[in-house]
Write a protein that holds these residues in place. Sequence first.
Motif, PDB file in Angstrom:
ATOM      1  N   LEU A 181       0.816  -1.215   0.000  1.00 51.81           N
ATOM      2  CA  LEU A 181       0.000   0.000   0.000  1.00 51.81           C
ATOM      3  C   LEU A 181       0.852   1.269   0.000  1.00 51.81           C
ATOM      4  O   LEU A 181       0.332   2.367   0.198  1.00 51.81           O
ATOM      5  CB  LEU A 181      -0.926  -0.011   1.220  1.00 51.81           C
ATOM      6  CG  LEU A 181      -2.047  -1.052   1.172  1.00 51.81           C
ATOM      7  CD1 LEU A 181      -2.714  -1.191   2.539  1.00 51.81           C
ATOM      8  CD2 LEU A 181      -3.082  -0.665   0.131  1.00 51.81           C
ATOM      9  N   GLY A 182       2.169   1.097  -0.193  1.00 54.65           N
ATOM     10  CA  GLY A 182       3.032   2.261  -0.281  1.00 54.65           C
ATOM     11  C   GLY A 182       3.766   2.609   0.988  1.00 54.65           C
ATOM     12  O   GLY A 182       4.468   3.626   1.057  1.00 54.65           O
ATOM     13  N   GLY A 183       3.612   1.780   2.029  1.00 55.71           N
ATOM     14  CA  GLY A 183       4.303   2.030   3.284  1.00 55.71           C
ATOM     15  C   GLY A 183       5.693   1.417   3.290  1.00 55.71           C
ATOM     16  O   GLY A 183       6.124   0.815   2.300  1.00 55.71           O
ATOM     17  N   PRO A 184       6.409   1.530   4.401  1.00 56.78           N
ATOM     18  CA  PRO A 184       7.769   0.985   4.481  1.00 56.78           C
ATOM     19  C   PRO A 184       7.764  -0.541   4.454  1.00 56.78           C
ATOM     20  O   PRO A 184       6.828  -1.177   4.931  1.00 56.78           O
ATOM     21  CB  PRO A 184       8.287   1.509   5.823  1.00 56.78           C
ATOM     22  CG  PRO A 184       7.049   1.756   6.633  1.00 56.78           C
ATOM     23  CD  PRO A 184       6.014   2.201   5.658  1.00 56.78           C
ATOM     24  N   ALA A 185       8.830  -1.111   3.910  1.00 59.02           N
ATOM     25  CA  ALA A 185       8.941  -2.563   3.815  1.00 59.02           C
ATOM     26  C   ALA A 185       9.460  -3.188   5.100  1.00 59.02           C
ATOM     27  O   ALA A 185       9.422  -4.410   5.253  1.00 59.02           O
ATOM     28  CB  ALA A 185       9.865  -2.938   2.655  1.00 59.02           C
ATOM     29  N   ASP A 186       9.941  -2.356   6.032  1.00 57.95           N
ATOM     30  CA  ASP A 186      10.510  -2.877   7.282  1.00 57.95           C
ATOM     31  C   ASP A 186       9.790  -2.300   8.504  1.00 57.95           C
ATOM     32  O   ASP A 186      10.426  -1.958   9.505  1.00 57.95           O
ATOM     33  CB  ASP A 186      12.004  -2.564   7.360  1.00 57.95           C
ATOM     34  CG  ASP A 186      12.290  -1.059   7.332  1.00 57.95           C
ATOM     35  OD1 ASP A 186      11.400  -0.295   6.885  1.00 57.95           O
ATOM     36  OD2 ASP A 186      13.378  -0.652   7.760  1.00 57.95           O
ATOM     37  N   LEU A 187       8.484  -2.204   8.430  1.00 62.45           N
ATOM     38  CA  LEU A 187       7.724  -1.589   9.518  1.00 62.45           C
ATOM     39  C   LEU A 187       7.899  -2.337  10.835  1.00 62.45           C
ATOM     40  O   LEU A 187       7.993  -1.726  11.897  1.00 62.45           O
ATOM     41  CB  LEU A 187       6.234  -1.527   9.162  1.00 62.45           C
ATOM     42  CG  LEU A 187       5.332  -0.909  10.240  1.00 62.45           C
ATOM     43  CD1 LEU A 187       5.678   0.547  10.466  1.00 62.45           C
ATOM     44  CD2 LEU A 187       3.868  -1.057   9.867  1.00 62.45           C
ATOM     45  N   LEU A 188       7.952  -3.659  10.799  1.00 63.85           N
ATOM     46  CA  LEU A 188       7.999  -4.440  12.037  1.00 63.85           C
ATOM     47  C   LEU A 188       9.243  -4.133  12.861  1.00 63.85           C
ATOM     48  O   LEU A 188       9.179  -4.096  14.095  1.00 63.85           O
ATOM     49  CB  LEU A 188       7.941  -5.937  11.723  1.00 63.85           C
ATOM     50  CG  LEU A 188       6.641  -6.429  11.069  1.00 63.85           C
ATOM     51  CD1 LEU A 188       6.712  -7.925  10.829  1.00 63.85           C
ATOM     52  CD2 LEU A 188       5.438  -6.097  11.929  1.00 63.85           C
ATOM     53  N   THR A 189      10.353  -3.936  12.215  1.00 69.59           N
ATOM     54  CA  THR A 189      11.595  -3.642  12.939  1.00 69.59           C
ATOM     55  C   THR A 189      11.912  -2.152  12.957  1.00 69.59           C
ATOM     56  O   THR A 189      12.620  -1.686  13.854  1.00 69.59           O
ATOM     57  CB  THR A 189      12.775  -4.402  12.301  1.00 69.59           C
ATOM     58  OG1 THR A 189      12.853  -4.053  10.907  1.00 69.59           O
ATOM     59  CG2 THR A 189      12.583  -5.903  12.444  1.00 69.59           C
ATOM     60  N   GLY A 190      11.399  -1.429  11.992  1.00 69.90           N
ATOM     61  CA  GLY A 190      11.757  -0.018  11.885  1.00 69.90           C
ATOM     62  C   GLY A 190      10.687   0.954  12.306  1.00 69.90           C
ATOM     63  O   GLY A 190      10.822   2.158  12.050  1.00 69.90           O
ATOM     64  N   PHE A 191       9.621   0.459  12.992  1.00 69.49           N
ATOM     65  CA  PHE A 191       8.506   1.356  13.292  1.00 69.49           C
ATOM     66  C   PHE A 191       8.901   2.584  14.110  1.00 69.49           C
ATOM     67  O   PHE A 191       8.291   3.644  13.944  1.00 69.49           O
ATOM     68  CB  PHE A 191       7.358   0.595  13.976  1.00 69.49           C
ATOM     69  CG  PHE A 191       7.640   0.139  15.374  1.00 69.49           C
ATOM     70  CD1 PHE A 191       7.370   0.957  16.451  1.00 69.49           C
ATOM     71  CD2 PHE A 191       8.154  -1.122  15.626  1.00 69.49           C
ATOM     72  CE1 PHE A 191       7.609   0.544  17.750  1.00 69.49           C
ATOM     73  CE2 PHE A 191       8.403  -1.553  16.908  1.00 69.49           C
ATOM     74  CZ  PHE A 191       8.141  -0.722  17.975  1.00 69.49           C
ATOM     75  N   PRO A 192       9.925   2.522  14.989  1.00 68.72           N
ATOM     76  CA  PRO A 192      10.280   3.757  15.705  1.00 68.72           C
ATOM     77  C   PRO A 192      10.715   4.883  14.771  1.00 68.72           C
ATOM     78  O   PRO A 192      10.574   6.061  15.111  1.00 68.72           O
ATOM     79  CB  PRO A 192      11.431   3.315  16.622  1.00 68.72           C
ATOM     80  CG  PRO A 192      11.214   1.850  16.822  1.00 68.72           C
ATOM     81  CD  PRO A 192      10.708   1.372  15.489  1.00 68.72           C
ATOM     82  N   ARG A 193      11.230   4.525  13.600  1.00 64.68           N
ATOM     83  CA  ARG A 193      11.655   5.558  12.647  1.00 64.68           C
ATOM     84  C   ARG A 193      10.477   6.147  11.880  1.00 64.68           C
ATOM     85  O   ARG A 193      10.565   7.274  11.367  1.00 64.68           O
ATOM     86  CB  ARG A 193      12.664   4.978  11.639  1.00 64.68           C
ATOM     87  CG  ARG A 193      13.945   4.450  12.246  1.00 64.68           C
ATOM     88  CD  ARG A 193      15.032   4.274  11.177  1.00 64.68           C
ATOM     89  NE  ARG A 193      14.584   3.457  10.050  1.00 64.68           N
ATOM     90  CZ  ARG A 193      14.661   2.134  10.007  1.00 64.68           C
ATOM     91  NH1 ARG A 193      15.156   1.472  11.051  1.00 64.68           N
ATOM     92  NH2 ARG A 193      14.259   1.457   8.946  1.00 64.68           N
TER      93      ARG A 193
END
Length: 261
Positions: free
Chosen positions: A140-152
């Motif tokens: 949907l256009g979001g980050p590919a590493d949300l699970l590990t990178g959500f703080p960013r």
Amino acid sequence: PLITSSILSKKLAAGLDALVMDVKTGNGAVTTDPALARRLAESIVSVAGLAGLNTVAVITDMSQPLAPAIGNALEVEETVAYLTGVRRDPRLHEVVITLGQELLLASSVVENGDEGRRLLDSALDSGEAAERFEKMVAALGGPADLLTGFPRYLPNAPVVCEVGADEPGTIVSMDTRALGQTLAELGGGRTHPTDVIDPAVGIDRCARIGDTVDRGSVLCRIHARTQADAEHASQQVRAAFAVGMPPEQHAPLVREVLREI
């Protein structure tokens, strides 16, 4: 009738094979009256059935927030924590599993609820559910590493403050709608169509009905843009929690499951 048609027109147009609806009731729901919630659930299941769509309605309690977080970024963080197993709030987990079981049954993937729960628990514990969620976000256009990178990726409010209880006792009720209105006033919701939503603000670490508190015990935390906003929200939130003698019983989280009418 208008709610039924509004909901089902979109579902039917999507060409679904099966549908499970979570119909909320309680002071935080549109249908605050349980009898009205049941009539809405019956209407949805009946009309969908007449249109050939296998539909189940699960009536669940909304007399307190489903998860202990309220607000856009805070709820996404809670979702990541749930999917990755960092923490799984019992109320949120019960509703997720109940809805999932019913969908697996309605889709004829499993033959009984126990088999469905095993599949769901396996998807959660193996990380498959979290991985699928991350792929959906990326598609949907979001980050590919949300699970590990959500703080960013998730914004943080500059002011975070705890709201303490005024008196000792047991939390016997809370005004869930008032909590939602507080979120809107912080900027996390719209009161006018042109309002811009602030994803960073909100409320988290919410105490639960039935929790025992002392004077000063944390009822929740406020995430706000300014100290003045935080202080105003703290007053509203503190008034939304009722502390007293514990009731003999609480309303069940899953009140009823309606299948064919």
